[in-house]
Design an enzyme around this catalytic site. Structure first.
Site, PDB file in Angstrom:
ATOM      1  CE  LYS A 116      -1.759   2.955   2.574  1.00 31.10           C
ATOM      2  NZ  LYS A 116      -1.688   4.220   1.826  1.00 31.10           N
ATOM      3  CD  GLU A 170      13.117   0.158   9.658  1.00 36.38           C
ATOM      4  OE1 GLU A 170      13.780   1.127  10.080  1.00 36.38           O
ATOM      5  OE2 GLU A 170      13.481  -1.023   9.789  1.00 36.38           O
ATOM      6  CB  CYS A 209      12.968   8.802   8.614  1.00 35.39           C
ATOM      7  SG  CYS A 209      14.192   7.904   7.670  1.00 35.39           S
ATOM      8  CD  GLU A 231       9.486  12.536  12.022  1.00 31.20           C
ATOM      9  OE1 GLU A 231       8.405  11.960  12.236  1.00 31.20           O
ATOM     10  OE2 GLU A 231      10.418  12.026  11.378  1.00 31.20           O
TER      11      GLU A 231
HETATM   12  P1  NAP Z   1       2.323   8.163   7.975  1.00 32.40           P
HETATM   13  O1  NAP Z   1       1.307   9.228   8.004  1.00 32.40           O
HETATM   14  O2  NAP Z   1       2.557   7.373   9.204  1.00 32.40           O
HETATM   15  O3  NAP Z   1       1.908   7.192   6.778  1.00 32.40           O
HETATM   16  C1  NAP Z   1       2.706   6.099   6.382  1.00 32.40           C
HETATM   17  C2  NAP Z   1       1.833   5.100   5.641  1.00 32.40           C
HETATM   18  O4  NAP Z   1       0.880   4.535   6.557  1.00 32.40           O
HETATM   19  C3  NAP Z   1       1.013   5.717   4.517  1.00 32.40           C
HETATM   20  O5  NAP Z   1       0.938   4.790   3.449  1.00 32.40           O
HETATM   21  C4  NAP Z   1      -0.335   5.908   5.177  1.00 32.40           C
HETATM   22  O6  NAP Z   1      -1.404   5.981   4.280  1.00 32.40           O
HETATM   23  C5  NAP Z   1      -0.417   4.664   6.023  1.00 32.40           C
HETATM   24  N1  NAP Z   1      -1.390   4.735   7.120  1.00 32.40           N
HETATM   25  C6  NAP Z   1      -1.916   5.831   7.736  1.00 32.40           C
HETATM   26  N2  NAP Z   1      -2.782   5.449   8.709  1.00 32.40           N
HETATM   27  C7  NAP Z   1      -2.818   4.090   8.704  1.00 32.40           C
HETATM   28  C8  NAP Z   1      -3.518   3.116   9.478  1.00 32.40           C
HETATM   29  N3  NAP Z   1      -4.360   3.459  10.445  1.00 32.40           N
HETATM   30  N4  NAP Z   1      -3.300   1.814   9.206  1.00 32.40           N
HETATM   31  C9  NAP Z   1      -2.432   1.437   8.242  1.00 32.40           C
HETATM   32  N5  NAP Z   1      -1.753   2.315   7.469  1.00 32.40           N
HETATM   33  C10 NAP Z   1      -1.934   3.626   7.698  1.00 32.40           C
HETATM   34  O7  NAP Z   1       3.730   8.732   7.522  1.00 32.40           O
HETATM   35  P2  NAP Z   1       4.038   9.689   6.277  1.00 32.40           P
HETATM   36  O8  NAP Z   1       3.526  11.043   6.579  1.00 32.40           O
HETATM   37  O9  NAP Z   1       3.618   9.019   5.015  1.00 32.40           O
HETATM   38  O10 NAP Z   1       5.641   9.669   6.285  1.00 32.40           O
HETATM   39  C11 NAP Z   1       6.394  10.428   7.143  1.00 32.40           C
HETATM   40  C12 NAP Z   1       6.846   9.632   8.358  1.00 32.40           C
HETATM   41  O11 NAP Z   1       7.558   8.457   7.949  1.00 32.40           O
HETATM   42  C13 NAP Z   1       7.811  10.400   9.230  1.00 32.40           C
HETATM   43  O12 NAP Z   1       7.494  10.204  10.591  1.00 32.40           O
HETATM   44  C14 NAP Z   1       9.152   9.774   8.898  1.00 32.40           C
HETATM   45  O13 NAP Z   1      10.133   9.926   9.890  1.00 32.40           O
HETATM   46  C15 NAP Z   1       8.770   8.350   8.689  1.00 32.40           C
HETATM   47  N6  NAP Z   1       9.793   7.629   7.905  1.00 32.40           N
HETATM   48  C16 NAP Z   1      10.584   6.701   8.528  1.00 32.40           C
HETATM   49  C17 NAP Z   1      11.586   6.039   7.812  1.00 32.40           C
HETATM   50  C18 NAP Z   1      12.481   5.005   8.456  1.00 32.40           C
HETATM   51  O14 NAP Z   1      13.148   4.277   7.736  1.00 32.40           O
HETATM   52  N7  NAP Z   1      12.536   4.908   9.772  1.00 32.40           N
HETATM   53  C19 NAP Z   1      11.768   6.328   6.455  1.00 32.40           C
HETATM   54  C20 NAP Z   1      10.948   7.277   5.857  1.00 32.40           C
HETATM   55  C21 NAP Z   1       9.967   7.918   6.596  1.00 32.40           C
HETATM   56  P3  NAP Z   1      -1.907   7.395   3.651  1.00 32.40           P
HETATM   57  O15 NAP Z   1      -0.901   8.421   3.965  1.00 32.40           O
HETATM   58  O16 NAP Z   1      -2.003   7.112   2.219  1.00 32.40           O
HETATM   59  O17 NAP Z   1      -3.220   7.700   4.260  1.00 32.40           O
END
Ligand code: NAP
Ligand code: MG
Length: 479
Positions: free
Chosen positions: A172, A247, A281, A382
């Protein structure tokens, strides 16, 4: 754009679709089929059927070949994939084009891993004659849920590890950036991936993502995203006690000692955050600077920020692109306001860019805040935008303590010419990756992941494939 289930591109069962836009211009790029629970169910069924069926007999060298073919295709289509990343989420092509070698060699690294999986034979002390061993088997059907900040790299890593381990997958992508993952899925089919090995369901987290995380027939979730969503995934996975790797986000310290080589540390500390408009991240957002060089260093990093060419990522001159979406813009400008309300001063940036072409997109100026204290919101949460909090420190023990005073533990940086100091501090930072005189440098053979609320599991290195494997004990009475 449609969903990929088995080998077929299909509309969402609901008939619904959503828009994806270019964050540099606000222009509509296209509509994408909006997968929901019923589509996830169909994709999981396809992944299960393939996993229990023909995929079982595909040998490690055949899986290796699939990944090597995919690597060749990604290499041949690399520029196009970078254009898609830029159009959909804004990253400058100047940045992604330079990563060609790393991205392609990441797939080839996992191709190599496919042929290194092995269990162990174990000498036992049982009465009688027994042969005992531990076998490694693929964990099964994996649900991969990814963020939008690096669509190409995030998607490739998930696909490559699944295939190396012999799993099947339902992916997804993030709703803000589904285009590169969908194009990659086309390339996977072209590489000869059997139907059902990779299924892609673009859609929203609260619907498609939540169903995947809770699905009773999914064996593991490989999640990358925020810690808020990570916590939801952990809860949703409890129903069938799924394997998990999560992650998550960070608030990483970047420590600049007075004996650092400033010619390298200034751009290093700036790009530790301004790279990808801070949407990384492990961004080194808490910049701790030794007091004797604080004024000079902060002024130089602020100057670096002011000189950066901010614009449309398709322009080869652009060094920093827009934020991914209106939501992200609102979130980041909210932090800029909050920081100033709490007493921080912007030495550079501090606001949205709205002149001329900027007005159409989601641009924020590279920002360096001074007068920041450890307890301010901008130093604790963050932001995921181009915002550095510059904080002075006086001595080593104190800065280590403050660097570790965070719920996160993803990354950290140390800038010094004193090797023994670098080593001592690196050992004491509680984070999954510590860079010395470098930042954001990644290699597929080196493990990457978090301590504390930055999650668990490691991507890259020998541990990664192991997280997609089960261990089966075999106890054979040979009497
Ligand atoms: P996010 O809002 O947590 O979303 C990540 C993914 O999860 C998206 O595909 C999102 O879908 C999905 N999602 C949202 N709610 C969900 C639920 N209840 N159940 C299952 N899936 C759900 O994060 P983001 O804004 O896309 O990305 C930024 C974050 O990612 C930051 O905190 C960053 O630090 C972290 N990150 C971490 C790493 C690492 O390797 N540690 C690498 C890159 C990014 P939709 O957005 O399509 O609704
Ligand atoms: Mg988009």
């Amino acid at each position: 754009m449609k969903l990929l289930i088995g080998s077929k591109w299909v509309e969402a069962q609901s008939g619904r679709s959503f828009e994806t836009r270019n964050p540099a211009t606000g222009a509509l790029l296209c509509r994408v089929a909006e997968g929901d629970a019923a589509d996830v169910d169909a994709a999981v069924a396809a992944a299960r059927q393939t996993f229990e069926g023909p995929w079982r007999n595909v040998k490690p060298n055949q899986r290796q070949n699939l990944l090597l073919k995919l690597a060749d295709l990604v290499e041949a289509h690399y520029d196009e994939l970078c254009v898609l990343d830029t159009l959909d989420m804004g990253v400058p092509m100047r940045r992604t084009l330079g990563n060609r070698h790393r991205v392609v060699s990441t797939i080839r690294y996992y191709a190599g891993q496919a042929m290194t999986i092995h269990g162990e034979t174990i000498e036992n002390s049982l009465d009688g004659e027994f042969f005992t061993c531990a076998l490694k088997e693929p964990v099964g059907v994996v649900g991969a849920i990814i963020p939008w900040n690096s669509p190409l790299y995030q998607t490739l890593k998930k696909i490559a590890v699944c295939v190396a381990a012999g799993c099947t997958m339902v992916l997804k992508p993030a709703e803000e950036a589904p285009l590169t993952p969908l194009r990659l899925a086309e390339l996977c089919l072209e590489a000869g991936f059997p139907p059902g090995v990779l299924n892609v369901i673009p859609g929203f987290g609260s619907t498609a993502g939540a169903r995947l995380a809770a699905h009773p027939d999914v064996d593991k979730i490989a999640f990358t995203g925020s810690h808020f969503t990570g916590q939801k995934i952990i809860q949703a996975s409890a129903g069938n006690v799924k394997r998990l790797s999560v992650e998550l986000g960070g608030k990483s310290p970047n420590i600049i000692f007075a004996d650092a080589d400033l010619e390298k540390a200034v751009p290093g500390a700036a790009m530790a955050v301004f790279n990808n408009a801070g949407q990384i991240c492990c961004a080194g957002t808490r910049m701790y600077v030794e007091r004797s060089i604080y004024e000079e260093f902060v002024a130089r990093v602020a100057e670096f920020g002011k000189r950066m060419r901010v614009g449309n990522g398709l322009d080869p001159e652009t060094e920093m692109g827009p934020l991914v979406s209106a939501n992200q813009l609102e979130r980041v400008t909210g932090y800029l306001k909050r920081g100033q309300e709490e007493g921080a001063t912007a030495a550079s940036g501090g606001s949205r860019l709205t002149d001329g072409e900027y007005a159409k997109g989601f641009f924020v100026a590279p920002t360096v805040f001074t007068n920041v204290t450890d307890n301010m919101t901008i130093a604790r949460e963050e932001i995921f935008g181009p915002v550095i909090s510059a904080i002075a420190f006086d001595e080593l023990d104190d800065v280590v303590k403050r660097a570790n005073d965070t719920i996160f533990g993803l990354g950290g940086g140390i800038w010094t010419t004193d090797v023994s100091k670098a080593h001592k501090v690196a050992r004491r930072i509680r984070a999954g990756t510590v860079w010395v005189n470098a930042y954001n440098v990644l290699d597929p053979a080196v493990p990457f992941g978090g301590y504390k609320m930055s999650g668990y599991g490691r991507e890259g290195g020998l541990h990664h494939v192991d997280e997609f494997l089960q261990t089966k004990a075999l106890i054979l009475n040979t009497d």
